[in-house]
Design a protein around this motif. Structure first.
Motif, short mmCIF file in Angstrom:
data_model
loop_
_atom_site.label_atom_id
_atom_site.label_comp_id
_atom_site.label_asym_id
_atom_site.label_seq_id
_atom_site.Cartn_x
_atom_site.Cartn_y
_atom_site.Cartn_z
N TYR A 1 0.99 -1.16 0.10
CA TYR A 1 0.19 -0.09 0.18
C TYR A 1 0.88 1.38 -0.07
O TYR A 1 0.34 2.28 -0.61
CB TYR A 1 -0.83 -0.03 1.19
CG TYR A 1 -0.33 0.02 2.59
CD1 TYR A 1 0.05 1.13 2.95
CD2 TYR A 1 0.02 -1.13 3.12
CE1 TYR A 1 0.84 1.09 4.32
CE2 TYR A 1 0.42 -1.10 4.45
CZ TYR A 1 1.05 0.04 5.16
OH TYR A 1 1.65 -0.07 6.25
N PRO A 2 2.01 1.30 0.52
CA PRO A 2 2.75 2.37 0.56
C PRO A 2 3.04 3.20 -0.87
O PRO A 2 3.20 4.30 -0.97
CB PRO A 2 4.09 2.42 1.17
CG PRO A 2 3.81 1.35 2.01
CD PRO A 2 2.77 0.22 1.24
N ALA A 3 3.12 2.23 -2.07
CA ALA A 3 2.99 2.71 -3.40
C ALA A 3 2.02 3.45 -3.76
O ALA A 3 2.24 4.59 -4.71
CB ALA A 3 3.14 1.45 -4.18
N VAL A 4 0.78 3.18 -3.22
CA VAL A 4 -0.37 4.17 -3.77
C VAL A 4 -0.21 5.67 -3.13
O VAL A 4 -0.32 6.57 -3.98
CB VAL A 4 -1.75 3.42 -2.85
CG1 VAL A 4 -2.75 4.54 -3.41
CG2 VAL A 4 -1.97 2.38 -3.46
N PRO A 5 -0.15 6.01 -1.84
CA PRO A 5 0.32 7.38 -1.37
C PRO A 5 1.31 8.01 -1.91
O PRO A 5 1.28 9.12 -2.37
CB PRO A 5 0.53 7.24 0.04
CG PRO A 5 0.55 5.87 0.55
CD PRO A 5 0.34 5.20 -0.79
N THR A 6 2.31 7.10 -2.41
CA THR A 6 3.72 7.90 -3.25
C THR A 6 2.98 8.16 -4.61
O THR A 6 3.37 9.30 -5.11
CB THR A 6 4.76 6.62 -3.40
OG1 THR A 6 5.14 6.51 -2.07
CG2 THR A 6 5.83 7.39 -4.25
N ALA A 7 2.42 7.38 -5.02
CA ALA A 7 1.77 7.69 -6.72
C ALA A 7 0.73 8.86 -6.65
O ALA A 7 0.80 9.76 -7.42
CB ALA A 7 1.20 6.47 -7.26
N LEU A 8 -0.15 8.90 -5.43
CA LEU A 8 -0.92 10.05 -5.25
C LEU A 8 -0.42 11.27 -5.07
O LEU A 8 -0.48 12.40 -5.38
CB LEU A 8 -2.00 9.74 -4.30
CG LEU A 8 -3.00 8.70 -4.48
CD1 LEU A 8 -3.80 8.28 -3.09
CD2 LEU A 8 -3.88 9.00 -5.62
N GLY A 9 0.92 11.15 -4.34
CA GLY A 9 1.71 12.33 -3.96
C GLY A 9 2.43 12.90 -5.59
O GLY A 9 2.34 14.25 -5.50
#
Length: 282
Positions: free
Chosen positions: A245-253
């Protein structure tokens, strides 16, 4: 199907972490955590009632309760770390340590036997998680004296993450979604005494409170998807995929906040994709 469910869980949790982290910058973390768990309980109860269970044993309720204790612990310390402006410290520490503890427990105590290809995927995931969530700049990372407390927040959150994933996976499939509901109730009750000390912080706008509840409902959906994944896939694999899941906030950032991707983040994102492929083939 188990792989897809675990990945869907990761996407849910990624959105929840991103939204929760942003909200914790404006609203006290205790408010975000408690209202989030309340929203999570409401959705879990509704889902459990809509999808009747064949048989719910006391052991299933106990495992669900343990999962809820882990969730409450993880979210409280994760949100506290995020409220200190330490996204690039607390998220990778909690994610990497949490997945490592869960995989080790699955292998040494629950009899999981990943294939060589799956082991390769697991080994790729750990550094990928770190790079993708710790490799950014400009996220308001904390410096100096706060680094110690933030690291502690991340480590305690990781213990909660492991308890959440391991406990929920032990519930019998016949119990339906009631272990998730039991866990959400346990989380709310556990947070009540802590939240009582911050009652003055609840004087927030209805919009902020509504967002906190909605974010919690998203977390419950992530847990439900993860629970279904564990019933089709071994714990070690389901945990690793859900923990991406940390890949998602990174992509959203990158997409929403217009952050610039760093070389470390790019490497982490590519490695995460490779890990998904390896775990799917394994």
């Amino acid at each position: 199907m188990g792989v897809l469910l675990a990945l869907a869980s990761a996407v849910c949790y990624g959105f929840v972490d991103f939204a929760g982290g942003m909200l914790s910058r404006r609203v006290h973390f205790a408010v975000v955590t408690f209202l989030g768990q309340t929203g999570s309980l409401l959705l879990a109860l509704a889902a459990a009632l809509l999808l009747p269970a064949d048989a719910v044993r006391p052991a299933d309720v106990m495992w669900g309760t343990l999962s809820g204790v882990g969730s409450a612990t993880a979210m409280r310390f994760l949100n506290r770390g995020l409220s200190r402006g330490a996204m690039s410290v607390v998220i990778p520490v909690s994610a990497v340590t949490g997945v490592a503890l869960s995989v080790l427990c699955g292998v040494f105590f629950l009899g999981d036997r990943p294939t060589p290809l799956s082991w390769l995927g697991i080994c790729v995931t750990v550094p990928a998680l770190w790079l993708v969530s710790a490799g950014g700049t400009g996220r308001g990372d904390s410096e100096g004296p706060q680094s110690g407390p933030v690291l502690t927040d991340g480590l305690i959150a990781s213990l909660g993450v492991a308890a959440q994933y391991i406990g929920l996976a032990q519930a019998h499939p016949a119990s339906g979604l009631w272990p998730v509901a039991a866990g959400r109730l346990a989380a709310v009750l556990l947070l009540l005494p802590i939240t009582w000390r911050h009652t003055s912080e609840f004087r927030q706008s209805a919009k902020s409170s509504g967002w906190a509840v909605l974010i919690g409902a998203g977390a419950a959906l992530g847990l439900i998807l993860y629970l279904w994944a564990t019933r089709l896939q071994m714990l070690a694999i389901a945990v690793v995929l859900a923990s991406l899941y940390p890949a998602v906030p990174t992509a959203l950032g990158l997409a929403v906040l217009r952050e610039k991707v760093t070389r470390a983040q790019a490497t982490g994102l590519v490695s995460s994709a490779a890990a998904v492929i390896l775990l799917s083939l394994g």
